[in-house]
Motif scaffolding. Structure first.
Motif: not given
Lengths: 337, 773
Positions: A283-284, B468-469, A287-288, B338, B366, B323-324, A280-281, B320-321, B371, B327-328, A277, B331-332, A328, A272, A275
């Motif tokens: 989620f970002i 739970a996670i 969060v924001i 994965s 993650y 954490l965001g 992730t975004w 919170l910021l 993190f 997370a970046i 991309p 994704s890069l 991506f 479920y 992560w």
């Protein structure tokens, strides 16, 4: 027309009809934008309002005597029918409704042609997003007087439509099997609605910053422009409240969009959350906006900082759409440009 | 040492009594010790040891200020300093009297006792944690070794403990840091203004400015008692516990002696702000100096508390910021979890950079400690915020609507018999499901408690989501495997191409079952507009579990449940079937080979290796289900279905390099020791005779599917938690808390409304007014 390679047949005619409607919508929106611009330019500048408010701010008794000014400002549409530019605003709003209906027809036609919900690729997603932006704006306009907002929203709708029909246009109707699920209807439609809401909220947050700046005297040429715009806007507090309301509406929807995506991912990919991309975004972005809602109830964050958060959140959403799809490779990159 | 860190609790009442006692003893020149001993009988049990310390010190001949230092918990630091000042100047009695009169409520946090208990409990927790950590890190592994040596089966519970201990050994520092910051934050939450708790002391030590309010208090005391400023400063400069403050006070004293410049000297040495110094100068001229000093101290205290609260509240948006932001990079950069192939590619492309990024954990963002640190801090701050709020909310809920505020002139008034109107208001509000409290002269009503409840439910549910996670991660497992038609796999670790297992899972105990792919049907749309869209996508599988065999249909978006696991269809493709015959006629290879998909029309690529042939043969293959050849794209497929299947082969002969001991991927062909023989395209049934006399026959193709098998126990709970969270969030965002008061006046009632939250709404008030009028 764009659809040159389409084979003859009624299906192609439906697609062509959808495109024609999209172009027509853009035309109507251009006229609406001009009318909105005229309406906005004619608005009373706020320096007059400021002068009117000044005695209330100074005299303590005068403040208490006024029966809850914030409450009435928030409760319903502005009751002032003599506001300059109101007729132009009414025309623009009617045209926006017309454009909304036309775009709705275009989207439906696209869906009929594809034989599925019309958000299978970036073109269709953008088309529907434009509809959602317009929809959220008009939805807000039924509860508040937001004629002043039109001049900022309509160009964004036009931009979305323009990008859709020129850069993102695709004929492909293919759906990756993973997309072929009823969750496509739930998950993506929620994301689209949130997109519309976040865009409006981000716009009002940016306008808050402008209106806030306009309360100080102008300096250089740029700040003169900012002040000229800002003094035609409603009071900053009203803008702030409006963006809070819209985010408050969109945030639970966004959460559910993510949850629906997670449930779908569980049945399609066997997990479920992974992560990816896109995830992730999403989620970002979540969060924001969570930070934004927190900020709105935190003394030191209210106002300017919170508004920046809303704008950053909007940027994250847009990046999640364009950036993640185009830059991506991930499980979500089947959108097809 | 311990009593210095955790001063025993002395109640305000005892302190006041003690101060009064000392003041009157000194005023009347009576010996202090007998009075103290008398007081000892009446005071609280916790105070007695401190009194004993004081008496002992006095009897050993120490003067009062030094004796008080021996019993540090008896009096707050500022009073101790005041005693110093008084003793040095001979105005001790007056100063003590002043101090008595200032021991007023509000100066001290009400729940000192509970704070002491809290800190005590927290430290016991940390201590236990440390002991457990030691056991986990050093004891249990030894224990495990003993079990291993005796070849005994370790019981399940012990295995679980061992898994936890592994986790501990990995992240003990993180857990320690988190536990300590938890103590810090919780203790700070219940901070007390007197500055005696450990965190407060630490904070004062780190930021001497925090000691200023107490200093100002002493100055005010001594000025009220009529002491000259210079001598007070001199005493303080000698005895103040903080070196930084002592240093500055010494400098101030020097300035005062040389120039007598008053409060500006304090400003010059960084003890006061310019505005404060100016205010004090002005106060001196109007001889309201003591009062001004008091006010200043109070303002500083309030500002300090406000700042702490801000910090506390600022924490969450910032975290919170953060954490965001954290997370970046995930994704890069490619992530091991994965796409491990992309990670190794990245390593070869960026030889210098990649190891550094790896050290920072950027290829597994993650799962990285930093993190985790951010989200765990976030959750700690969340707990620290929500737990007290639940208490406060419960109390306000219990307490019911508050008393009416002072009447404002613009509150609407309804004239009539006030009691009748109050009755009407009460019934109306009750009918509209307000919480109503009726007093003789007013009706107080409140609504919207669910807003705060929802807020708390949301945050608690988020904690549940995390749990739970986490639970799903430690109790779950999943594996990936590629299956061709008419082959199968059984659910054991060795059968999977890739397998991930949670910490608490026994790999031997995962449910045994086998899955066999009987057939795989795909149909693609042939309508020109929707060319190639899959219409049917069905795998027929035979599942054997617990000796029972069932036929199931597996497709995308509809996994098959087997035992406690789910089987997902992730991908599919073609596996061309070949037969390779050596020059002497022996068949050296006959099988189907998995080709991976290259584009949407299933142009697929793969490698065939025949190590038993002489010489060894290797092929690069491209399979097109509906073949076409164009100038730009070369051989490719134009339709995903097998309308015109063609296999394009490029043959190599020589050494495959399989005997070097270096493991090779089945999807790559090492051509270094091989010679290219030629290219050939084959339709099903075709054969190709190679220059060396060997033959390749393209027999046809099978389809393959890639399957993921997984077991997850956390998913349901995570879903439940998030649904509850969204429900709570919605309540907290859309429910408004409202208060109404109807107050009896001489000729009717007045109605007041207050709405907490973002905008004041008078709708409720007006509705009530309509009902009353």
């Amino acid at each position: 027309m764009v659809l040159t390679q389409a084979s003859p047949g009624s299906a192609a005619q439906v697609a062509e009809f959808s495109n024609t409607m999209t172009y027509a919508t853009m035309l109507v929106l251009v006229v609406a934008m001009i009318a909105f611009a005229a309406s906005f330019a004619a608005r009373r500048t706020q320096s007059i309002d400021l002068r009117q408010r000044e005695p209330a701010l100074v005299g303590g008794a005068a403040v208490t005597a006024a029966p809850m000014p914030t409450g009435t400002a928030d409760a319903g549409p502005d009751p002032d029918p003599d506001e300059p530019g109101r007729r132009a605003g009414n025309i623009a709003l009617s045209l926006s409704w017309l454009a909304f209906i036309m775009l709705f027809v275009a989207v439906v036609a696209r869906g009929v042609w594809a034989g599925r919900v019309p958000w299978g690729n970036m073109y269709e997603f953008s088309l529907t997003s434009a509809l959602a932006i317009l929809g959220v704006y008009l939805g807000v306009s039924t509860r508040r007087d937001v004629r002043w907002l039109g001049i900022f929203v309509i160009p964004l709708v036009l931009l979305t439509l323009g990008l859709a029909i020129t850069v993102l246009y695709t004929e492909t109707q293919q759906l990756v099997p993973a997309l072929d699920s009823y969750w496509l209807v739930i998950h993506v439609s929620m994301a689209i609605v949130c997109g519309g809401a976040f865009l409006i909220a981000g716009t009002t947050a940016a306008l808050y910053l402008i209106a806030n700046r306009a309360q100080r005297p102008a300096g250089g040429p740029l700040s003169k422009l900012v002040c000229a715009v800002g003094r035609r806007l409603p009071e900053p507090e009203r803008l702030d409240r409006l963006s809070y309301r819209i985010v408050a509406f969109a945030f639970p929807v966004w959460t559910f969009a993510i949850v629906a995506g997670a449930i779908w991912a569980e049945s399609a990919w066997g997990r479920y959350w992974g992560w990816d991309p896109k995830e992730t975004w999403a989620f970002i972005t979540w969060v924001i906006f969570a930070g934004y809602l927190h900020a709105q109830s935190t003394a030191g964050w209210k106002g300017r900082k919170a508004s920046w958060l809303a704008i950053i959140g909007l940027v994250a959403y847009i990046f999640n759409y364009f950036g993640v799809n185009l830059l991506f490779t991930g499980l979500h990159s089947y959108g097809g440009v | 040492m311990i009593s210095r860190l955790f001063p025993p609790f002395v109640s305000r009442q005892d302190r006041t009594l003690l101060l009064w006692l000392m003041a009157s003893s000194i005023e009347h020149d009576r010996p202090l010790v007998p009075a103290l001993l008398a007081f000892r009988r009446d005071c609280a049990a916790g105070t007695r040891p401190q009194i004993d310390l004081l008496v002992n010190a006095l009897e050993s001949g120490l003067p009062l200020p030094s004796a008080l230092e021996a019993a540090p918990a008896l009096l707050p630091a500022d009073v101790q300093l005041a005693v110093r000042v008084g003793a040095d100047s001979g105005a001790l009695a007056r100063l003590l009297r002043e101090a008595v009169s200032r021991q007023r409520p509000g100066r001290q946090a009400a729940n000192l006792a509970s704070l002491a208990w809290l800190i005590y409990a927290m430290f016991v927790t940390v201590f236990m944690l440390l002991v457990t950590a030691w056991m986990m890190i050093s004891l249990i592994p030894r224990h495990q070794k003993i079990f291993d040596e005796f070849g005994m089966e370790i019981p399940g519970l012990t295995r679980m403990v061992i898994s936890v201990s592994d986790l501990f050994a990995l992240y003990w520092w993180l857990i320690l840091v988190l536990a300590l910051s938890g103590v810090w934050l919780l203790a700070d939450l219940f901070r007390r203004p007197a500055g005696e708790s450990l965190p407060a002391r630490l904070a004062t030590w780190l930021r001497p400015r925090r000691a200023l309010p107490a200093l100002l208090d002493v100055l005010s005391l001594s000025i009220t008692a009529g002491r000259p400023l210079a001598s007070t400063v001199a005493t303080l400069a000698r005895y103040h516990p903080l070196p930084a403050i002592r240093r500055r006070l010494l400098a101030v004293r020097a300035d005062l002696e040389s120039s007598g410049s008053g409060w500006q000297a304090f400003r010059q040495h960084g003890l006061l702000r310019p505005a404060e110094a100016a205010a004090l100068d002005a106060a001196q001229r109007t001889s309201s100096l003591a009062w001004a000093l008091d006010q200043l101290a109070e303002t500083r205290r309030r500002r300090g508390r406000f700042r702490l609260r801000l910090l506390w509240e600022f924490c969450r948006p910032v975290l919170l910021l953060l954490l965001g932001l954290a997370a970046i990079p995930g994704s890069l950069l490619p992530q091991r979890t994965s796409d491990s192939v992309a990670v190794s590619n990245y390593f070869t492309e960026h030889r210098e950079l990649a190891p550094w990024l790896d050290r920072l954990g950027l290829f597994d963002v993650y799962g990285s400690p930093w993190f985790a640190a951010i989200y765990l801090l976030l959750f700690i701050s969340l707990v620290g915020c929500v737990v007290p709020r639940i208490g406060v909310h419960y109390r306000t809920w219990r307490a019911g609507p508050p008393e009416p505020p002072r009447r404002r002139s613009d509150d609407p008034i309804v004239t009539g018999d006030s009691q009748v109107l109050l009755d009407t208001a009460e019934t109306t509000l009750r009918a509209a499901r307000w919480r109503v409290r009726r007093d003789g002269a007013h009706v107080a009503a409140e609504k919207g408690y669910l807003r705060e409840t929802g807020n708390e439910v949301f945050h608690v549910a988020l904690l549940g989501l995390l749990l739970a996670i986490g639970w799903g991660a430690v109790t779950g497992w999943h594996g990936n495997v590629v299956v061709r038609e008419n082959t199968g796999f059984s659910n054991s670790v060795s059968q999977y191409d890739q397998f991930t297992v949670g910490r608490f899972v026994d790999e031997e105990a995962i449910s045994p079952f086998t899955v066999r792919l009987d057939s795989f049907d795909v149909e693609f749309d042939r309508d020109p507009v929707q060319m190639g869209t899959p219409r049917l996508f069905d795998a027929r599988v035979s599942v054997t579990s617990d000796g029972e065999q069932n036929t199931e249909f597996l497709s995308v978006n509809s996994p098959v449940k087997v035992a406690d696991a789910k089987v997902y269809l992730i991908g599919h493709g073609y596996a061309p079937r070949l037969r390779i015959t050596d020059s002497d006629g022996t068949v050296v290879f006959e099988d189907s080979v998995v080709f991976t998909q290259e584009d949407a029309n299933y142009t697929s690529a793969g490698v065939i290796k025949a190590p038993d042939a002489t010489p060894q043969l290797g092929f690069r293959g491209l399979f097109a289900p509906t073949a076409a050849i164009s100038e730009e794209a070369g051989p490719h497929s134009t339709f995903p279905g097998p309308d015109n299947p063609v296999l394009f082969l490029s043959a190599f002969a020589g050494d495959l390099g399989l005997d070097d001991g270096v493991p090779q991927s089945v999807f790559t062909l090492d051509e270094t020791d091989m010679e290219q023989l030629g290219l050939q395209s084959l339709a099903p049934g075709d054969d190709w005779e190679l220059p060396g006399g060997q033959t390749v026959e393209f027999l046809g193709f099978d389809r393959w599917i890639s399957v993921k098998v997984g077991h997850d126990e956390g998913g349901f709970w995570a879903l439940l938690a998030i649904v509850i969270a969204v429900a709570g969030m919605t309540a907290s965002l859309f429910i408004r808390r409202r208060r109404l008061w109807v107050v009896a006046t001489d000729d009717g009632v007045s109605v007041a409304a207050v709405q907490r939250g973002r905008s004041a709404s008078v709708v409720d008030r007006d509705e009530l007014l309509r009902a009353l009028r």
